[in-house]
Design a protein around this motif. Structure first.
Motif, mmCIF file in Angstrom:
data_model
loop_
_atom_site.group_PDB
_atom_site.id
_atom_site.type_symbol
_atom_site.label_atom_id
_atom_site.label_comp_id
_atom_site.label_asym_id
_atom_site.label_seq_id
_atom_site.Cartn_x
_atom_site.Cartn_y
_atom_site.Cartn_z
ATOM 1 N N THR A 185 -0.291 -8.504 1.966
ATOM 2 C CA THR A 185 1.087 -8.145 1.577
ATOM 3 C C THR A 185 1.731 -9.226 0.721
ATOM 4 O OG1 THR A 185 1.925 -9.111 3.639
ATOM 5 C CG2 THR A 185 1.401 -6.754 3.652
ATOM 6 N N LYS A 186 1.020 -10.308 0.463
ATOM 7 C CA LYS A 186 1.575 -11.388 -0.335
ATOM 8 C C LYS A 186 1.488 -11.054 -1.821
ATOM 9 C CE LYS A 186 0.408 -14.954 3.046
ATOM 10 N NZ LYS A 186 -0.317 -16.225 3.299
ATOM 11 N N ASP A 187 2.354 -11.677 -2.597
ATOM 12 C CA ASP A 187 2.358 -11.434 -4.037
ATOM 13 C C ASP A 187 1.027 -11.839 -4.666
ATOM 14 O OD1 ASP A 187 4.943 -10.494 -3.885
ATOM 15 O OD2 ASP A 187 5.859 -12.430 -4.386
ATOM 16 N N GLU A 188 0.511 -12.983 -4.233
ATOM 17 C CA GLU A 188 -0.798 -13.427 -4.714
ATOM 18 C C GLU A 188 -1.838 -13.127 -3.651
ATOM 19 O OE1 GLU A 188 -2.743 -17.260 -6.961
ATOM 20 O OE2 GLU A 188 -1.406 -17.645 -5.268
ATOM 21 N N ARG A 225 -11.311 -34.980 -2.131
ATOM 22 C CA ARG A 225 -10.519 -33.841 -1.694
ATOM 23 C C ARG A 225 -10.482 -32.778 -2.786
ATOM 24 N NH1 ARG A 225 -4.619 -33.339 -2.066
ATOM 25 N NH2 ARG A 225 -3.989 -31.526 -0.838
ATOM 26 N N LYS A 226 -10.710 -31.526 -2.380
ATOM 27 C CA LYS A 226 -10.685 -30.404 -3.310
ATOM 28 C C LYS A 226 -10.516 -29.117 -2.522
ATOM 29 C CE LYS A 226 -14.815 -31.516 -4.714
ATOM 30 N NZ LYS A 226 -15.262 -32.430 -3.628
ATOM 31 N N SER A 227 -10.353 -28.004 -3.185
ATOM 32 C CA SER A 227 -10.322 -26.716 -2.501
ATOM 33 C C SER A 227 -10.929 -25.654 -3.393
ATOM 34 C CB SER A 227 -8.896 -26.331 -2.082
ATOM 35 O OG SER A 227 -8.061 -26.154 -3.213
ATOM 36 N N PHE A 228 -11.307 -24.545 -2.776
ATOM 37 C CA PHE A 228 -11.960 -23.431 -3.460
ATOM 38 C C PHE A 228 -11.200 -22.155 -3.124
ATOM 39 C CE2 PHE A 228 -14.957 -26.718 -2.426
ATOM 40 C CZ PHE A 228 -15.791 -26.841 -3.525
ATOM 41 N N SER A 229 -11.109 -21.236 -4.077
ATOM 42 C CA SER A 229 -10.362 -20.008 -3.799
ATOM 43 C C SER A 229 -10.899 -18.833 -4.597
ATOM 44 C CB SER A 229 -8.874 -20.196 -4.111
ATOM 45 O OG SER A 229 -8.650 -20.285 -5.510
ATOM 46 N N PHE A 230 -10.596 -17.648 -4.077
ATOM 47 C CA PHE A 230 -10.759 -16.389 -4.800
ATOM 48 C C PHE A 230 -9.425 -15.654 -4.770
ATOM 49 C CE2 PHE A 230 -15.355 -16.857 -3.920
ATOM 50 C CZ PHE A 230 -15.866 -16.536 -5.170
ATOM 51 N N THR A 231 -9.016 -15.131 -5.924
ATOM 52 C CA THR A 231 -7.831 -14.281 -5.997
ATOM 53 C C THR A 231 -8.203 -12.946 -6.624
ATOM 54 O OG1 THR A 231 -7.224 -15.316 -8.111
ATOM 55 C CG2 THR A 231 -6.168 -16.169 -6.116
ATOM 56 N N LEU A 232 -7.485 -11.918 -6.227
ATOM 57 C CA LEU A 232 -7.737 -10.551 -6.709
ATOM 58 C C LEU A 232 -6.613 -10.138 -7.643
ATOM 59 C CD1 LEU A 232 -9.619 -8.025 -6.246
ATOM 60 C CD2 LEU A 232 -7.903 -7.264 -4.595
ATOM 61 N N ASP A 233 -6.969 -9.622 -8.827
ATOM 62 C CA ASP A 233 -5.936 -9.171 -9.763
ATOM 63 C C ASP A 233 -5.762 -7.656 -9.682
ATOM 64 O OD1 ASP A 233 -7.953 -7.925 -11.281
ATOM 65 O OD2 ASP A 233 -8.101 -9.579 -12.703
ATOM 66 N N LYS A 234 -4.881 -7.127 -10.493
ATOM 67 C CA LYS A 234 -4.548 -5.702 -10.447
ATOM 68 C C LYS A 234 -5.681 -4.824 -10.968
ATOM 69 C CE LYS A 234 0.428 -6.455 -10.773
ATOM 70 N NZ LYS A 234 1.665 -6.203 -11.551
ATOM 71 N N SER A 235 -6.639 -5.417 -11.649
ATOM 72 C CA SER A 235 -7.794 -4.655 -12.143
ATOM 73 C C SER A 235 -8.961 -4.683 -11.163
ATOM 74 C CB SER A 235 -8.252 -5.224 -13.499
ATOM 75 O OG SER A 235 -7.224 -5.128 -14.471
ATOM 76 N N ASN A 236 -8.702 -5.215 -9.968
ATOM 77 C CA ASN A 236 -9.718 -5.356 -8.924
ATOM 78 C C ASN A 236 -10.799 -6.356 -9.294
ATOM 79 O OD1 ASN A 236 -10.505 -4.554 -6.246
ATOM 80 N ND2 ASN A 236 -12.204 -3.412 -7.107
ATOM 81 N N ASN A 237 -10.473 -7.246 -10.209
ATOM 82 C CA ASN A 237 -11.378 -8.336 -10.548
ATOM 83 C C ASN A 237 -10.991 -9.588 -9.770
ATOM 84 O OD1 ASN A 237 -12.881 -6.848 -12.411
ATOM 85 N ND2 ASN A 237 -11.442 -7.303 -14.075
#
Length: 759
Positions: A185-188, A225-237
């Protein structure tokens, strides 16, 4: 410091249309591609964005060709810095041979950033389907950079039937991560993991097991120190990001991480990715200098057949352990919470004297040692209760972790009092001396066999300029943890071998800790049933370099700290749980066995030997059979288990804390399908293969499976044995062809198959 409400992002994404481009190499032309026969990467000559990412072996393009041309980096500044709202004026590029491109951006708008420049080098491995991404930033003088995102891979299209494997502590896996993210439900719509800390190693794997997979990692040998992430866009990519954290130093004019991001392709599953990472990780100093690898563990630790994780006074801890040791007939040792004189999760570090008094505690420890029972005691590795008297009298706040605004990092874990714990900075000599003094006392004065350092494998960013460490980013936390453990061990006597254990699994900590508490083996008990499933990712990479133990596996309701408020004390302390959850206990113990962990039971009491006889008997079977196969389950190298068709059953699952009742909340019950047989595979130093089997079924189960000799690098001839509680028996000799196993597992049988090549 000025309150910072948000960060501005430098060039998060844009389309470079009609921008001024300067080509830095005449022979490149419009083809800015590199290709090693396995992987092909192509970059836009307009702005340097990644436009083509192909697995040539499996003929797969990772990127959606309808996406925008996003840069492969982002730079995030503090709000106090001038923001950049336009693309840089200049992009130049060159190729250094067929496997390397050099990309440069300059000409940023704004007086503050006029000398700012970014250089990225992307190199393909000569032999593997891997690429290495290195970045440097010029003109950083006077700037406060919160993070540098690189590499950033945008437009990752759906491979279909995807899985995401993440080495969070032990490890976990998620089916259909895009659908999972879409429910946010978050914006990102984002998933992110920090390293070092929750991530035990620097690798993620997103894959379709039947098609292709994305391998992402870092080759950082110094644990920055570092971090890794995946984000989903509106095109499902999906967009993958690795965030690097420079330290705040306004005098430095260059930021160039010593390590690279690693991006690659593979065909297989999470084990395939773990094996690839193991090839690199096993050659690093944390493996070669691990206490297990160097033979620096006490003999009693490696000989531990079973841990008892109990709480409270010695009669509730050491006496039950002695009872279980007598029944088992093998070494039993103790993992001891609530021994201390302060209230749990608020009174730290006022541990001494013990709550039962010095004389009683010391005598109880002497009695236990006379029975060859070793006990390690709980002490949090960096928390201080800010409601304690010592917090004030020792001026502890001066040495606490400070965030970027100068605030201390506090959290209330104790739901009964609401009092908080505050993070102490590991880099301060004050905290190192404080913790060393406590450790010295509990081992040398009070007679314990070591310290369990809770939250040890964590990492905190501190911005206090008085602490004599780089501000924010860096690797000072782990370096100073190493200094702390060396200082503690300087107080230990060689005549009384003692250990330091820690929470979680973490590659960088292997030279400093003797054992790692990896609790995800019973994740359902503390987190309930979710779409994430536990996998032994850490063990798959580092089992032969690190001893792992522990779980939440318990047969009773939780205890309650006698020093907590009386008003919240429940009536049913440490009484047997509903029998319908007994099989959950078996499942947790079976996982521990086949995943190569030292077995543990939480909140054991002698009455369980009769009231939960079948479960305690099963636990002892696990311990005894494992003890016959230590060359595999303790010292062995993780292998992929053979494929076996195994029936499943819907189990009753309880979610209930094992050491803190929840203000009137009882068991949260779930139902979930689980296999009725757990299987592993390990390779011993002599080349023998051990395949542990643990049934949790009340019925016999016929197992029919093939051991492929090529998969396990086995010779043409040898013998196959079965070992269970009855002993060891030859099943058959093998010669030509693969090895076919046909074996009937008895109800709740614990055993292991050995494949022994002929000499």
């Amino acid at each position: 410091m000025k309150t910072i409400k948000k960060y501005y992002c430098l060039l998060v994404c844009f389309i470079m249309l009609g921008s001024l481009v300067s080509c830095g190499s005449n022979d490149v032309g419009e083809d800015l591609s590199i290709d090693n026969g396995k992987l092909k990467l192509s970059f836009s000559t307009e702005n340097g964005s990644l436009v083509d990412f192909q697995d040539l072996i499996h003929d797969y393009e990772f990127l959606d060709d309808t996406g925008t041309l996003e840069l492969p980096w982002e730079v995030n500044f503090n709000e106090s810095q001038d923001s950049l709202t336009a693309a840089p004026a200049n992009f130049t590029y060159s190729k250094s041979g067929p496997l390397k491109v050099i990309l440069k951006w300059s000409g940023f708008k704004g007086e503050t950033h006029k000398d700012f420049g970014i250089t990225a080098e992307v190199t393909l491995d000569e032999e593997k389907a891997l690429s290495y991404w290195k970045i440097s930033l010029d003109g950083t003088h006077g700037k406060q950079i919160n993070s540098v995102v690189f590499p950033k891979i945008s437009g990752l299209k759906n491979m279909g039937e995807e899985k995401l494997a993440v080495p969070t502590w032990m490890g976990q896996i998620l089916d259909d991560p895009r659908e999972y993210l879409s429910q946010s439900t978050k914006d990102e719509k984002k998933m992110a993991w920090e390293y070092p800390g929750p991530l035990s190693l620097q690798c993620l794997a997103l894959y379709n097991p039947d098609k292709v997979g994305l391998y992402t990692a870092a080759n950082d040998t110094e644990t920055f120190r570092k971090s890794f992430s995946f984000t989903l866009d509106k095109s499902n990519n999906l967009t993958y990001r690795m965030l690097n954290y420079p330290s705040f130093d306004k005098e430095v004019n260059l930021y160039a991480p010593s390590y690279e991001g690693v991006i690659g392709s593979f065909k297989g599953d999470w084990i395939t990715a773990a094996e690839q990472y193991r090839e690199w990780g096993g050659a690093q100093k944390w493996s070669l200098e691990s206490r297990f690898e160097k033979g620096l563990n006490p003999k009693w630790l490696e000989e531990t057949a079973l841990w008892v994780w109990n709480r409270g006074y010695s009669e509730n801890v050491l006496v039950p352990a002695a009872d279980l040791k007598q029944r088992l007939g093998l070494p039993v040792n103790v993992f001891w919470h609530w021994w201390h004189g302060c209230s749990y999760d608020e009174g730290f570090p006022e541990y001494l004297p013990p709550r039962e008094g010095k004389e009683s505690f010391v005598q109880a420890m002497k009695t236990a040692r006379d029975k060859d029972i070793n006990a390690i005691v709980y002490m949090n590795s960096f928390q201080w209760g800010n409601s304690t008297e010592s917090w004030k009298t020792e001026n502890a706040s001066e040495y606490a972790v400070k965030d970027i605004n100068g605030n201390m990092r506090t959290h209330s874990y104790n739901i009964f009092t609401g009092n908080s714990l505050t993070n102490m900075c590991m880099a301060t000599q004050f905290w190192q001396d404080k913790y060393t003094s406590l450790s010295d006392d509990v081992v040398n004065t009070y007679g314990t066999s070591g310290v369990y350092m809770d939250q040890a494998c964590m990492n905190r960013a501190c911005y206090d300029s008085n602490h004599n460490h780089p501000l924010g980013g860096g690797n000072y936390w782990l370096k100073n943890f190493g200094k702390l453990t060396n200082q503690i061990r300087s107080k230990f006597s060689e005549e009384k071998p003692s250990i330091l254990a820690g929470e979680g699994g973490a590659e960088g900590w292997m030279p400093y800790l003797n054992a790692f508490l990896t609790l995800q083996v019973s994740r359902e008990r503390y987190a309930g049933v979710s779409r994430w499933e536990t996998i032994p990712f850490f063990q798959a990479v580092y089992h032969q370099y690190a001893i792992t133990y522990g779980n939440y596996s318990s047969l009773v309701t939780p205890p309650y700290d006698a020093l907590w408020p009386e008003e919240f004390r429940p009536d049913n302390l440490e009484r047997p749980l509903d029998p319908k959850f007994n099989k959950q206990f078996l499942m947790e113990q079976a996982r521990s066995f086949v995943w190569g962990m030292q077995p543990t039971i939480s909140n054991y009491h002698s009455f369980l030997a009769s009231k939960r006889k079948e479960e305690i008997d099963y636990l002892m079977d696990i311990a005894r059979v494992r003890y016959k196969g230590l060359k595999y389950m303790l010292y062995g190298k993780f292998l992929r288990a053979p494929k076996i068709k195994i029936p499943e059953e819907e189990l009753n699952i309880s979610k209930l804390s094992i050491y803190a009742g929840r203000k009137g909340k009882g068991v949260t019950a779930y139902k979930k399908e689980h296999p009725l047989v757990y299987v592993g595979a390990w390779k011993a130093d002599d080349g023998n293969i051990g395949i542990p089997l643990a049934s949790i079924s009340e019925k016999s189960i016929d197992l029919n499976f093939t051991i492929n000799k090529e998969d396990y690098k086995l010779p043409s001839k040898g013998k196959v044995f079965i070992t269970n509680k009855e002993g060891r028996e030859l099943l058959f000799d093998f010669s030509e062809g693969d090895i076919q196993i046909n074996y009937e597992l008895s109800p709740r049988e614990v055993s292991f198959i050995e494949v022994v090549p002929s000499s």
